[in-house]
Every structure is written in structure tokens, then in C-alpha cells.
Design a protein around this motif. Sequence first.
Motif, mmCIF file in Angstrom:
data_model
loop_
_atom_site.group_PDB
_atom_site.id
_atom_site.type_symbol
_atom_site.label_atom_id
_atom_site.label_comp_id
_atom_site.label_asym_id
_atom_site.label_seq_id
_atom_site.Cartn_x
_atom_site.Cartn_y
_atom_site.Cartn_z
ATOM 1 N N ARG A 230 58.574 31.853 47.343
ATOM 2 C CA ARG A 230 57.776 32.096 46.127
ATOM 3 C C ARG A 230 58.642 32.004 44.885
ATOM 4 N NH1 ARG A 230 55.418 36.216 49.334
ATOM 5 N NH2 ARG A 230 56.670 37.821 48.292
ATOM 6 N N ARG A 231 59.856 32.539 44.949
ATOM 7 C CA ARG A 231 60.733 32.492 43.784
ATOM 8 C C ARG A 231 61.122 31.057 43.452
ATOM 9 N NH1 ARG A 231 58.643 36.338 43.599
ATOM 10 N NH2 ARG A 231 59.320 38.493 43.287
ATOM 11 N N VAL A 232 61.413 30.254 44.469
ATOM 12 C CA VAL A 232 61.788 28.856 44.260
ATOM 13 C C VAL A 232 60.642 28.096 43.603
ATOM 14 C CG1 VAL A 232 62.349 26.688 45.428
ATOM 15 C CG2 VAL A 232 63.493 28.809 46.114
ATOM 16 N N LYS A 233 59.420 28.408 44.005
ATOM 17 C CA LYS A 233 58.245 27.723 43.471
ATOM 18 C C LYS A 233 57.769 28.329 42.148
ATOM 19 C CE LYS A 233 56.437 26.395 48.014
ATOM 20 N NZ LYS A 233 55.282 26.546 48.947
ATOM 21 N N GLY A 234 58.393 29.414 41.724
ATOM 22 C CA GLY A 234 57.946 30.078 40.514
ATOM 23 C C GLY A 234 56.639 30.816 40.698
ATOM 24 N N GLU A 235 56.350 31.226 41.940
ATOM 25 C CA GLU A 235 55.114 31.929 42.243
ATOM 26 C C GLU A 235 55.381 33.424 42.420
ATOM 27 O OE1 GLU A 235 53.156 28.168 44.744
ATOM 28 O OE2 GLU A 235 53.799 29.990 45.789
ATOM 29 N N SER A 236 54.311 34.187 42.428
ATOM 30 C CA SER A 236 54.412 35.629 42.624
ATOM 31 C C SER A 236 53.327 36.075 43.584
ATOM 32 C CB SER A 236 54.262 36.369 41.287
ATOM 33 O OG SER A 236 54.017 37.750 41.498
ATOM 34 N N SER A 237 53.597 37.155 44.309
ATOM 35 C CA SER A 237 52.598 37.694 45.234
ATOM 36 C C SER A 237 51.369 38.202 44.493
ATOM 37 C CB SER A 237 53.222 38.827 46.058
ATOM 38 O OG SER A 237 53.722 39.839 45.202
#
Length: 258
Positions: A230-237
Motif C-alpha cells: 500500500r505504501r509503495v502504491k501510495g494507498e491507505s487502508s
Amino acid sequence: MSKRLVAMGDSFTEGVGDDDPAAPNGVRGWADRVAEQLAAREPDFRYANLAIRGKLLPQVLGEQLEPGLALDPDLVSLYAGGNDLMRPKVDIDALLVAYETAVARIRATGARLILFTGVDGVEDPLFRTIRGRVAIYNELVRGIAARHDALLVDLWSMRQLCDRRFWAPDRLHLNALGHTEVAIEVLRVLGVEHPLTSPEPAPREVLSPAARRSQNLQWAREHALPWVRRRVKGESSGDAMAPKRPTLEPFGSASLPR
């Protein structure tokens, strides 16, 4: 006695780790427990929880501060920054300048404000790597609380939270035992009597080195790797999540999720 509590923050305040399928967003947490006790003492009590998991400090302030203050609370809880401290690079001083601006904004309304230090992660390999960052963050938060006459819940000094039995399987969030401990401390700081008692954790599990390695590998597959992706993709839970309690509503024994 407070009548309108608005809680702002990230997963810590949302209640992640304290699973409850019947609760909004599937979690309960310390803030719900505190709200239950306040509601038992004040018939007109109302509670909103705007916290969303995975949010960085600028997101918490940008997305929750003004909507929260628009609810005209007389008691606010605010915690943010934990997710920022886990990033590869972080400017703690700049973050806390923005934090103090928000604190001043809240206190200018006349609402009481509860702030929190970060937990001491000395017993966990992951958290131990950022222990120095958390200590710096904590000192800055203590100064902010003192300057603005805010209440402070010192999680760092709660040594029981160093015990990993108070944490969820993801090792990032408190479990029901940990959230109960925090609720008890928040109520103590507020000066509110209550019937909550400190939970007794299960006996410590004794693992062989091989079993511990297997457990760590399972944790890495189920929790660490998804977090890294998620961090690599710039996403968040929390990207698809909405606040669990977006408006001030009654919160008592009749409405408490079980």
C-alpha cells in the motif's frame, strides 16, 4: 460534565484492532468505551468519531478539524502523527507546527482538548526502530499540551502497553485489552469515575525458536507485506472508509454495539 464529544484521528481513535462486527466500521475502541461512560452520567450526551485508519497528520487536520468543530463540541480528542512517524522520511518539527496550530484552533472554541503521546515500542522489533522519533514527537506534544492547557494522556508512560499481549495480531494496533487500558486512562485524566477494570491478559505464550520464526513469517505475509504494498502504491487502508460516527448522536447502553 461534557455533553458533546468529537474524536479525531487515525486508526488508534477509530478503534482498529478491537474488532466488533456489530459496531460501525467493524471496530469498537477506547473512544467508544469512554463515550459509553460519559453517556451513562449525562442524559444529553452526544458523540461523534471522525477518525479514519491510515490517515497522516496533514490529512487528519485537513479532513476532520473543521467538520469536527462545526459540530460545536465541548470536548475534543485528537491524535495524529503515528503513521507519519513510520514513513521513511518525516519532518517531525514541521508536523508538530501544524499540530499546534490545530490545537490552538480547537482551544479557541472553548472546548476541552485531550492529546496523546505515542506508545513506547521498546518490546517490538518494528516499533523499536522508530523509538527515537516517537520520543521526539512526545516531547513536542507535551510542550503543546502545556502551552494550550490541554489534557494529556501519556501512553508512553503506560508501561503495560509495552506488553505485546495488549496488541492485535497485526502488531500495529491495540486489541480490546489495550483499548480498555487507554479508555481507563482517558477517564482518569478527565476525572470521571467509572466501573471499568484493567483486563488480565492471557499467560505469555512460550515458543520455540522455530515456532517463533514461523509466526513471524506468517505475520509478514498477512500484515507486513500488504502494508508495504500500500505504501509503495501510495494507498491507505482508510481510502475507502468513512467516519464510523460522522455526526453527534446519543451513545448509551441502548445504542452501544455489542
